[in-house]
Design a protein around this motif. Structure first.
Motif, PDB file in Angstrom:
ATOM      1  N   UNK A 293      -0.034   7.950  11.736  1.00 21.01           N
ATOM      2  CA  UNK A 293       0.762   8.884  12.538  1.00 21.01           C
ATOM      3  C   UNK A 293       2.259   8.676  12.370  1.00 21.01           C
ATOM      4  N   UNK A 294       2.652   7.556  11.728  1.00 17.02           N
ATOM      5  CA  UNK A 294       4.073   7.328  11.479  1.00 17.02           C
ATOM      6  C   UNK A 294       4.598   8.079  10.250  1.00 17.02           C
ATOM      7  N   UNK A 295       3.730   8.817   9.570  1.00 12.54           N
ATOM      8  CA  UNK A 295       4.213   9.660   8.470  1.00 12.54           C
ATOM      9  C   UNK A 295       5.312  10.573   9.021  1.00 12.54           C
ATOM     10  N   UNK A 296       6.490  10.616   8.412  1.00 13.31           N
ATOM     11  CA  UNK A 296       7.631  11.359   8.991  1.00 13.31           C
ATOM     12  C   UNK A 296       7.344  12.848   9.173  1.00 13.31           C
ATOM     13  N   UNK A 297       7.780  13.370  10.299  1.00 13.15           N
ATOM     14  CA  UNK A 297       7.584  14.792  10.580  1.00 13.15           C
ATOM     15  C   UNK A 297       8.300  15.671   9.560  1.00 13.15           C
ATOM     16  N   UNK A 298       9.484  15.247   9.109  1.00 12.60           N
ATOM     17  CA  UNK A 298      10.219  16.092   8.160  1.00 12.60           C
ATOM     18  C   UNK A 298       9.466  16.240   6.839  1.00 12.60           C
TER      19      UNK A 298
ATOM     20  N   UNK B 157      11.059 -12.339   6.621  1.00 11.81           N
ATOM     21  CA  UNK B 157      11.820 -12.313   7.868  1.00 11.81           C
ATOM     22  C   UNK B 157      12.363 -10.916   8.142  1.00 11.81           C
ATOM     23  N   UNK B 158      12.852 -10.257   7.099  1.00 13.17           N
ATOM     24  CA  UNK B 158      13.383  -8.904   7.242  1.00 13.17           C
ATOM     25  C   UNK B 158      12.291  -7.931   7.662  1.00 13.17           C
ATOM     26  N   UNK B 159      11.120  -8.028   7.033  1.00 11.93           N
ATOM     27  CA  UNK B 159      10.008  -7.136   7.356  1.00 11.93           C
ATOM     28  C   UNK B 159       9.536  -7.344   8.799  1.00 11.93           C
ATOM     29  N   UNK B 160       9.449  -8.589   9.239  1.00  8.00           N
ATOM     30  CA  UNK B 160       9.032  -8.866  10.620  1.00  8.00           C
ATOM     31  C   UNK B 160      10.037  -8.296  11.610  1.00  8.00           C
ATOM     32  N   UNK B 161      11.310  -8.394  11.283  1.00 10.31           N
ATOM     33  CA  UNK B 161      12.351  -7.864  12.176  1.00 10.31           C
ATOM     34  C   UNK B 161      12.276  -6.337  12.264  1.00 10.31           C
ATOM     35  N   UNK B 162      12.098  -5.676  11.117  1.00  9.53           N
ATOM     36  CA  UNK B 162      11.979  -4.217  11.115  1.00  9.53           C
ATOM     37  C   UNK B 162      10.724  -3.784  11.865  1.00  9.53           C
TER      38      UNK B 162
ATOM     39  N   UNK C 195       0.855  -1.190   0.000  1.00  9.85           N
ATOM     40  CA  UNK C 195       0.000   0.000   0.000  1.00  9.85           C
ATOM     41  C   UNK C 195       0.891   1.240   0.000  1.00  9.85           C
ATOM     42  N   UNK C 196       0.403   2.309  -0.597  1.00  9.70           N
ATOM     43  CA  UNK C 196       1.212   3.502  -0.812  1.00  9.70           C
ATOM     44  C   UNK C 196       1.795   4.084   0.478  1.00  9.70           C
ATOM     45  N   UNK C 197       0.994   4.090   1.531  1.00 11.64           N
ATOM     46  CA  UNK C 197       1.426   4.784   2.752  1.00 11.64           C
ATOM     47  C   UNK C 197       2.714   4.203   3.335  1.00 11.64           C
ATOM     48  N   UNK C 198       2.911   2.900   3.191  1.00 11.11           N
ATOM     49  CA  UNK C 198       4.073   2.268   3.820  1.00 11.11           C
ATOM     50  C   UNK C 198       5.392   2.695   3.193  1.00 11.11           C
TER      51      UNK C 198
ATOM     52  N   UNK D 250       6.463   5.493   2.874  1.00 11.12           N
ATOM     53  CA  UNK D 250       6.963   6.706   3.504  1.00 11.12           C
ATOM     54  C   UNK D 250       7.585   6.469   4.881  1.00 11.12           C
ATOM     55  N   UNK D 251       7.318   5.328   5.503  1.00 14.54           N
ATOM     56  CA  UNK D 251       7.845   5.165   6.856  1.00 14.54           C
ATOM     57  C   UNK D 251       8.190   3.729   7.215  1.00 14.54           C
ATOM     58  N   UNK D 252       8.044   2.791   6.315  1.00 10.88           N
ATOM     59  CA  UNK D 252       8.367   1.404   6.636  1.00 10.88           C
ATOM     60  C   UNK D 252       9.188   0.743   5.544  1.00 10.88           C
TER      61      UNK D 252
END
Length: 303
Positions: free
Chosen positions: A243-248, A288-293, A106-109, A111-113
């Motif tokens: 709310x995890x959209x970056x403040x910068x 596995x990488x995504x779960x760890x992050x 999804x598009x939103x991810x 920006x912060x994931x």
């Protein structure tokens, strides 16, 4: 010493024998192996001549191994099973170091994931091509279902198909984003009129707003967050985003982020895969990488 007459393409002939024995039919084995029935029969005849023994007896519905065929079958079936397992393992290891994995998200991810996931994955697998497909939640589900994407990151509200397996990544809490600076913002959206810029109606975040009981006026729609933030910066209306959209990113547009207490706007982000097949090694490593992050993400708060 054994008196054995050499035969060309012995491995191929033995595999043909094995498949005929397993299927109990020369014609079915020929179809399975992509050969003509006459070609397969010739290979079987050459093998039997080399061994000096017939290997099958005819039955009403096909063939079955005789005593000599049973002896050969018992010897080579476990051996070829071990060989095929070893070859598969080697291919899987090779696939970890090179190849392509297709990720729909999804598009939103993005920006912060996704940047953290992509950076960590590509650092561990520098020879791999990571193909990213940004879509709406229903489109992500459709891509994974059809096999056009190997794995998807999506809001769980869009996953209603039993053909998919899902793995929880994290929970997303929503916030209100505005061009207006408010020193005492009202966190109860149900008690105030709202003019919003939103995603199109089929997007999960848009459906979440409607299902929460809010009845905002949508003054514009946008399919990307960049376009949405530019519209908010113009003063046309506010928007609701994770709310995890970056403040910068918000500071670049001179926007402000406000918490939402009522109604509770929260969605779970999950990784989805096809349930009817084992994922390739690269796909498993990406999961596995995504779960760890995800485990390292800070908790969001409604306060």
């Amino acid at each position: 010493m054994h008196d054995f007459r050499p035969i060309e393409n012995l491995d191929r002939s033995l595999r043909c024998f094995l498949r005929i024995a397993q299927l109990g039919s020369v014609s079915k084995a020929a179809d399975d192996l992509g050969q003509s029935q006459s070609s397969l029969s010739k290979q079987l005849t050459a093998l039997e001549q080399s061994l000096g023994q017939a290997l099958f007896i005819r039955t009403g519905r096909g063939v079955s191994v005789n005593d000599a065929g049973q002896l050969l079958l018992q010897a080579i079936e476990p051996a070829y099973s071990r060989i095929d397992t070893a070859v598969h393992a080697v291919r899987q290891d090779q696939g970890v170091s090179q190849g392509t994995v297709r990720l729909a998200t999804v598009h939103t991810l993005s920006y912060y994931f996704m940047s953290d996931v992509a950076a960590a994955f590509m650092s561990a697998h520098p020879g791999v091509n990571l193909s990213l497909l940004g879509r709406s939640s229903p489109e992500v589900v459709a891509l994974v279902e059809s096999g056009k994407a190997d794995i998807g990151f999506v809001y769980d509200s869009a996953v209603d198909c039993g053909g998919l397996s899902s793995h929880t990544l994290f929970d997303d809490q929503m916030c209100r984003i505005s061009a207006q600076q408010d020193k005492a913002p009202n966190a109860d959206l149900s008690s105030q009129p709202l003019r919003l810029i939103g995603f199109p109606p089929h997007y999960a975040l848009r459906r979440m707003i409607h299902s929460s009981g809010l009845s905002p006026e949508f003054v514009a729609e946008a399919e990307t967050i960049d376009a949405m933030l530019r519209l908010v910066a113009s003063g046309l209306g506010d928007c609701i985003l994770p709310s995890r959209i970056p403040d910068n990113l918000l500071h670049e547009h001179k926007l402000y982020k406000y918490p939402i207490e009522q109604p509770i706007l929260q969605r779970r982000v999950v990784a989805i895969l096809r349930a009817d097949r084992d994922p390739l090694a690269l796909t498993s490593r990406l999961l596995e990488c995504a779960l760890r992050i995800a485990q390292g993400l800070p908790e969001t708060s409604r306060q």
